[in-house]
Design a protein around this motif. Sequence first.
Motif, mmCIF file in Angstrom:
data_model
loop_
_atom_site.group_PDB
_atom_site.id
_atom_site.type_symbol
_atom_site.label_atom_id
_atom_site.label_comp_id
_atom_site.label_asym_id
_atom_site.label_seq_id
_atom_site.Cartn_x
_atom_site.Cartn_y
_atom_site.Cartn_z
ATOM 1 N N MET A 43 0.844 -1.207 0.000
ATOM 2 C CA MET A 43 0.000 0.000 0.000
ATOM 3 C C MET A 43 0.877 1.256 0.000
ATOM 4 S SD MET A 43 -2.974 -1.041 2.692
ATOM 5 C CE MET A 43 -4.260 -2.177 2.263
ATOM 6 N N GLN A 44 1.956 1.192 0.733
ATOM 7 C CA GLN A 44 2.892 2.325 0.804
ATOM 8 C C GLN A 44 3.478 2.600 -0.584
ATOM 9 O OE1 GLN A 44 6.399 1.687 3.360
ATOM 10 N NE2 GLN A 44 5.348 3.003 4.820
ATOM 11 N N ASN A 45 3.841 1.539 -1.295
ATOM 12 C CA ASN A 45 4.404 1.671 -2.645
ATOM 13 C C ASN A 45 3.412 2.340 -3.579
ATOM 14 O OD1 ASN A 45 6.776 0.500 -1.850
ATOM 15 N ND2 ASN A 45 6.231 -1.546 -2.599
ATOM 16 N N GLU A 46 2.151 1.976 -3.443
ATOM 17 C CA GLU A 46 1.117 2.577 -4.306
ATOM 18 C C GLU A 46 0.972 4.064 -4.010
ATOM 19 O OE1 GLU A 46 -2.219 0.084 -3.402
ATOM 20 O OE2 GLU A 46 -1.418 -1.589 -4.583
ATOM 21 N N ARG A 47 1.020 4.425 -2.730
ATOM 22 C CA ARG A 47 0.912 5.848 -2.368
ATOM 23 C C ARG A 47 2.114 6.614 -2.896
ATOM 24 N NH1 ARG A 47 -0.917 3.698 2.596
ATOM 25 N NH2 ARG A 47 1.026 4.176 3.669
ATOM 26 N N LEU A 48 3.267 5.976 -2.867
ATOM 27 C CA LEU A 48 4.509 6.588 -3.376
ATOM 28 C C LEU A 48 4.404 6.849 -4.873
ATOM 29 C CD1 LEU A 48 7.020 7.197 -1.729
ATOM 30 C CD2 LEU A 48 8.062 5.134 -2.637
ATOM 31 N N ILE A 49 3.842 5.861 -5.588
ATOM 32 C CA ILE A 49 3.651 6.025 -7.039
ATOM 33 C C ILE A 49 2.726 7.202 -7.300
ATOM 34 C CG2 ILE A 49 2.603 4.966 -9.102
ATOM 35 C CD1 ILE A 49 3.645 2.234 -7.976
ATOM 36 N N ALA A 50 1.650 7.308 -6.519
ATOM 37 C CA ALA A 50 0.689 8.409 -6.675
ATOM 38 C C ALA A 50 1.374 9.757 -6.419
ATOM 39 C CB ALA A 50 -0.489 8.216 -5.726
ATOM 40 N N LEU A 51 2.213 9.811 -5.395
ATOM 41 C CA LEU A 51 2.910 11.067 -5.079
ATOM 42 C C LEU A 51 3.928 11.409 -6.172
ATOM 43 C CD1 LEU A 51 3.373 10.694 -1.208
ATOM 44 C CD2 LEU A 51 1.971 12.379 -2.396
ATOM 45 N N LEU A 52 4.581 10.386 -6.741
ATOM 46 C CA LEU A 52 5.544 10.626 -7.831
ATOM 47 C C LEU A 52 4.832 11.175 -9.060
ATOM 48 C CD1 LEU A 52 7.913 7.535 -7.518
ATOM 49 C CD2 LEU A 52 8.534 9.938 -7.233
ATOM 50 N N MET A 53 3.622 10.656 -9.334
ATOM 51 C CA MET A 53 2.841 11.168 -10.471
ATOM 52 C C MET A 53 2.424 12.604 -10.197
ATOM 53 S SD MET A 53 0.359 8.214 -11.888
ATOM 54 C CE MET A 53 0.777 6.521 -11.775
#
Lengths: 312, 49
Positions: A63-73
């Motif tokens: 879940m943390q990785n997904e949030r990180l991807i969202a923040l990178l976008m």
Amino acid sequence: MMTKKKPLILRPYHKTSYAYEKLRICKHCRFFTVLWEDKCANCGRQALIPVMQQARIQAKHSMQNERLIALLMTLAAVLFSQTFLQIILSLAGGFLLTGLLWWVQRKTVEPETRRQLDKLLRSSERRIIEGIYMNLTTASAAIKDDEQLGYEILREMATIVRNDRIRLQQIMLLQSFALRKDMDLTLEPLMIEDFEPALAEYIGELAKIKRELIKHQAIRYVLRYEREILEMKNGSRILALVAGAAVRMKTYVDAYPDFILRYVRQMPKDRFLRLYRLVRRHPDQPWNGLRNEVSALYNEKYRWDPEFQNWE
Amino acid sequence: MIAYGCLGILFLFIAIKIAVYFHRQKKAPSPEDLDETLLEIANPRGDRA
């Protein structure tokens, strides 16, 4: 010559709602164990955690990785913005959407954890079996030097490994111990399909010291193998003790009146008294002739006994 | 323009993820299912009693 039974104090057994709650995994080498050891038996590190905790860690990492991807976008959107308005919109939209993702993740963390645990168990089949095999080897080694430890290990393993071989080993070990009322004893998890004299003896012992453990399954077992038990040295005594334990509840008297009738004359006085009071309280029930036999025995032996006068 | 494109991709990513989470929530194994899985692994059919 009778082997002397060993008095001992068993380690308390912590019953869990589910078998997987007993399983632990080493964070370092991914070795599995059912035992209570502090260090991993495979790599020696103090890195053992419950499998559910490991699944939760994996779910949260994902879940943390997904949030990180969202923040990178979001960051990419900000970097490619050409006007101040676009920057504001990118930041607001990005944080709003990431916040929404985070909120949904919080609501679904429990089912996600269970899904991760399912994935972990299915992908670690071989390692789980290896861990169980190692635990069994530990149990065999322990039994040679310390029967109590061996029994405690087998008791833990029996939560997950369910076969008559393990149950039989536990029963044999229990028979070498001096059993007491205050011990954390069980019966139902030890019930095996076939006739085993040691199990019949164990049931007889429990009928003396922990009657509340004698339930339908145990009574049906002694009924099924009544003939074989009668051929044992203390067979009829075991059956009388079980019948005596059964009279503690009307449910069992209703269900097994013929069995109780067969051994009513061999019951100790306190158990017969219990049965007598039960029979007196239910005058409308004949129980296939048990009532008559109780009356006959009362008249023969206990008519003038003061304890039998207060049956209310 | 590219910024809006990134936001659009982000929106799609989040929407798909949320749909996947809700779908998985319905299909998630119960504690009893997990127990059964573990017991099947620990007690292969041949050994079970």
